[in-house]
Design a protein around this motif. Structure first.
Motif, PDB file in Angstrom:
ATOM      1  N   ARG A 187       0.830  -1.199   0.000  1.00 10.82           N
ATOM      2  CA  ARG A 187       0.000   0.000   0.000  1.00 10.82           C
ATOM      3  C   ARG A 187       0.868   1.254   0.000  1.00 10.82           C
ATOM      4  O   ARG A 187       1.937   1.280   0.600  1.00 10.82           O
ATOM      5  CB  ARG A 187      -0.927   0.008   1.221  1.00 10.82           C
ATOM      6  N   ASN A 208      -0.889   4.581   4.749  1.00 12.47           N
ATOM      7  CA  ASN A 208      -1.480   3.849   5.862  1.00 12.47           C
ATOM      8  C   ASN A 208      -2.855   4.421   6.175  1.00 12.47           C
ATOM      9  O   ASN A 208      -2.971   5.570   6.601  1.00 12.47           O
ATOM     10  CB  ASN A 208      -0.568   3.945   7.091  1.00 12.47           C
ATOM     11  N   ASP A 243      -4.869   2.855   8.332  1.00 16.27           N
ATOM     12  CA  ASP A 243      -5.191   2.461   9.706  1.00 16.27           C
ATOM     13  C   ASP A 243      -4.979   3.651  10.643  1.00 16.27           C
ATOM     14  O   ASP A 243      -4.206   4.566  10.351  1.00 16.27           O
ATOM     15  CB  ASP A 243      -4.283   1.322  10.173  1.00 16.27           C
ATOM     16  N   ASP A 280      -9.580   0.645  10.869  1.00 19.35           N
ATOM     17  CA  ASP A 280      -9.008   0.273   9.573  1.00 19.35           C
ATOM     18  C   ASP A 280      -9.853   0.924   8.482  1.00 19.35           C
ATOM     19  O   ASP A 280     -10.974   0.491   8.206  1.00 19.35           O
ATOM     20  CB  ASP A 280      -9.006  -1.254   9.442  1.00 19.35           C
ATOM     21  N   LEU A 294     -11.146   2.319   4.753  1.00 21.39           N
ATOM     22  CA  LEU A 294     -11.252   1.785   3.400  1.00 21.39           C
ATOM     23  C   LEU A 294     -11.770   2.863   2.470  1.00 21.39           C
ATOM     24  O   LEU A 294     -12.412   3.821   2.893  1.00 21.39           O
ATOM     25  CB  LEU A 294     -12.159   0.565   3.348  1.00 21.39           C
ATOM     26  N   HIS A 314     -11.980 -10.897   2.104  1.00 25.50           N
ATOM     27  CA  HIS A 314     -11.806  -9.518   2.564  1.00 25.50           C
ATOM     28  C   HIS A 314     -13.079  -8.687   2.411  1.00 25.50           C
ATOM     29  O   HIS A 314     -13.042  -7.478   2.674  1.00 25.50           O
ATOM     30  CB  HIS A 314     -10.662  -8.853   1.799  1.00 25.50           C
ATOM     31  N   GLY A 356      -4.777  -6.606   8.761  1.00 25.31           N
ATOM     32  CA  GLY A 356      -3.429  -6.764   8.232  1.00 25.31           C
ATOM     33  C   GLY A 356      -2.603  -7.728   9.050  1.00 25.31           C
ATOM     34  O   GLY A 356      -1.644  -8.323   8.547  1.00 25.31           O
ATOM     35  N   GLU A 406      -2.993 -12.413   7.916  1.00 29.59           N
ATOM     36  CA  GLU A 406      -1.693 -12.833   7.399  1.00 29.59           C
ATOM     37  C   GLU A 406      -0.896 -13.702   8.362  1.00 29.59           C
ATOM     38  O   GLU A 406      -0.054 -14.484   7.933  1.00 29.59           O
ATOM     39  CB  GLU A 406      -0.853 -11.589   7.058  1.00 29.59           C
ATOM     40  N   LYS A 411       1.025  -7.326   2.783  1.00 29.79           N
ATOM     41  CA  LYS A 411       0.097  -6.967   1.707  1.00 29.79           C
ATOM     42  C   LYS A 411      -0.902  -5.889   2.110  1.00 29.79           C
ATOM     43  O   LYS A 411      -1.611  -5.355   1.270  1.00 29.79           O
ATOM     44  CB  LYS A 411      -0.648  -8.220   1.217  1.00 29.79           C
ATOM     45  N   ASP A 412      -0.981  -5.568   3.395  1.00 31.65           N
ATOM     46  CA  ASP A 412      -1.959  -4.593   3.864  1.00 31.65           C
ATOM     47  C   ASP A 412      -1.337  -3.753   4.974  1.00 31.65           C
ATOM     48  O   ASP A 412      -0.296  -4.118   5.535  1.00 31.65           O
ATOM     49  CB  ASP A 412      -3.199  -5.324   4.394  1.00 31.65           C
ATOM     50  N   ASN A 413      -1.976  -2.623   5.276  1.00 38.99           N
ATOM     51  CA  ASN A 413      -1.595  -1.906   6.492  1.00 38.99           C
ATOM     52  C   ASN A 413      -1.824  -2.833   7.680  1.00 38.99           C
ATOM     53  O   ASN A 413      -2.758  -3.632   7.677  1.00 38.99           O
ATOM     54  CB  ASN A 413      -2.462  -0.665   6.679  1.00 38.99           C
ATOM     55  N   LEU A 455     -11.225  -4.455   2.007  1.00 37.58           N
ATOM     56  CA  LEU A 455     -10.105  -3.881   2.758  1.00 37.58           C
ATOM     57  C   LEU A 455      -8.817  -4.420   2.170  1.00 37.58           C
ATOM     58  O   LEU A 455      -8.736  -5.553   1.792  1.00 37.58           O
ATOM     59  CB  LEU A 455     -10.224  -4.273   4.229  1.00 37.58           C
TER      60      LEU A 455
END
Length: 303
Positions: free
Chosen positions: A35, A38, A40, A55, A57, A172, A207, A211, A244-246, A303
């Motif tokens: 990303r 951030n 978040d 979080d 979006l 997601h 996130g 994961e 892969k995500d915040n 998300l």
């Protein structure tokens, strides 16, 4: 996990936030590797017994504004009425009424609020709260929230199991968020429990939870009495998984006044006050599928 990885997280995770005279909690956040920014947000006021992770979006600045709005309303409530369900509903109304709001602008949230020997958890979406209790091996990690998500509905209906949910292509997609829709009324779920000595709470954005396996989360919490290091290692684990995500985490230790821990009753408290854990009928599931499909062609809460 290497010391180099922990140092990398420390350099790039942004400011590690502490409440004044914080001794029981620590938080950290990282943009991740995929990303650009951030979205978040998190905040803690240990002296008031309040912690929040949001979080956002919507992409670009929309998600960042949405999560910031959630945190600001929780901060205001902490200084006034401490009615955190109402604060989340106020954030929802503000986002719906903001002229800059787009249809896909929204946020999930998970809030922990202490009241005496008890803590209350309020949540919307798929940001989570976990309880870790000491014990053999790496102790026991229990998820206290239930995702407002499409795959959670499938699991509740018995259509898929947890292993299938972890790899589901729509894992997601969330079914409830703050803002992000034209629904004027927001339903906030809540559970309440009593603290016991030695327990820890973890609140996080997806996130982390999407994961990092629960077994590794429990291992980090069990092996690190330093909560600041624990947060850094949890962030590092999410980055090791691809970033892969915040990712945002807060770890909270039980207060010093907590009752003695009982291995035979590690979790005690009330049942959920809303319908989060209800089983979904085939008709309700069919309607949800239609809703998700329609959202996918418009905005969808991804998300």
């Amino acid at each position: 996990m290497s010391e180099a990885k922990v140092r990398e997280v420390s350099r790039h995770s942004g400011s590690v936030q502490h409440s004044k005279n914080a001794t029981r909690s620590a938080g950290a956040t990282h943009t991740g590797y995929k990303r650009e920014q951030n979205e978040d947000a998190y905040w803690a006021a240990e002296d008031k017994g309040i912690w929040v992770v949001a979080d956002g979006l919507g992409g670009h600045h929309a998600g960042e504004l949405a999560s910031k709005t959630v945190v600001e309303e929780i901060q205001k409530s902490a200084e006034t009425d401490r009615h955190y369900e109402r604060a989340l509903q106020k954030a929802h109304a503000l986002l719906l009424g903001d002229e800059q709001t787009t249809a896909n602008m929204g946020s999930t949230a998970v809030v922990v609020a202490e009241e005496g020997d008890y803590f209350h958890i309020y949540w919307v979406g798929d940001s989570r709260a976990y309880l870790w209790v000491p014990g053999e091996s790496n102790g026991k990690l229990t998820q206290l929230t239930s995702d407002h998500s499409y795959v959670q509905m499938l699991m509740d209906s018995g259509a898929i199991n947890s292993e299938e949910a972890a790899i589901h292509p729509n894992r997601h997609v969330i079914t409830r968020c703050i803002g992000g829709s034209t629904n004027p009324k927001l339903e906030v779920d809540r559970v309440s429990y009593r603290w016991a000595a030695g327990q820890r709470l973890l609140i996080c954005s997806d996130g982390l939870s999407s994961e990092v396996p629960a077994e590794l989360i429990a291992q980090v919490l069990a092996e690190n009495s330093d909560i600041h290091r624990a947060t850094e290692l949890l962030i590092a684990a999410a980055l090791d998984a691809g970033g892969k995500d915040n990712v945002t985490v807060q770890v909270i230790n039980a207060p010093a006044t907590a009752r003695p821990f009982s291995p035979t009753n590690p979790i005690s408290g009330s049942n959920p006050t809303n319908s989060t854990y209800k089983k979904y009928s085939p008709l309700a599931l069919l309607l949800a599928v239609a809703l998700i499909a329609a959202a996918a062609y418009g905005l969808s809460f991804l998300l």
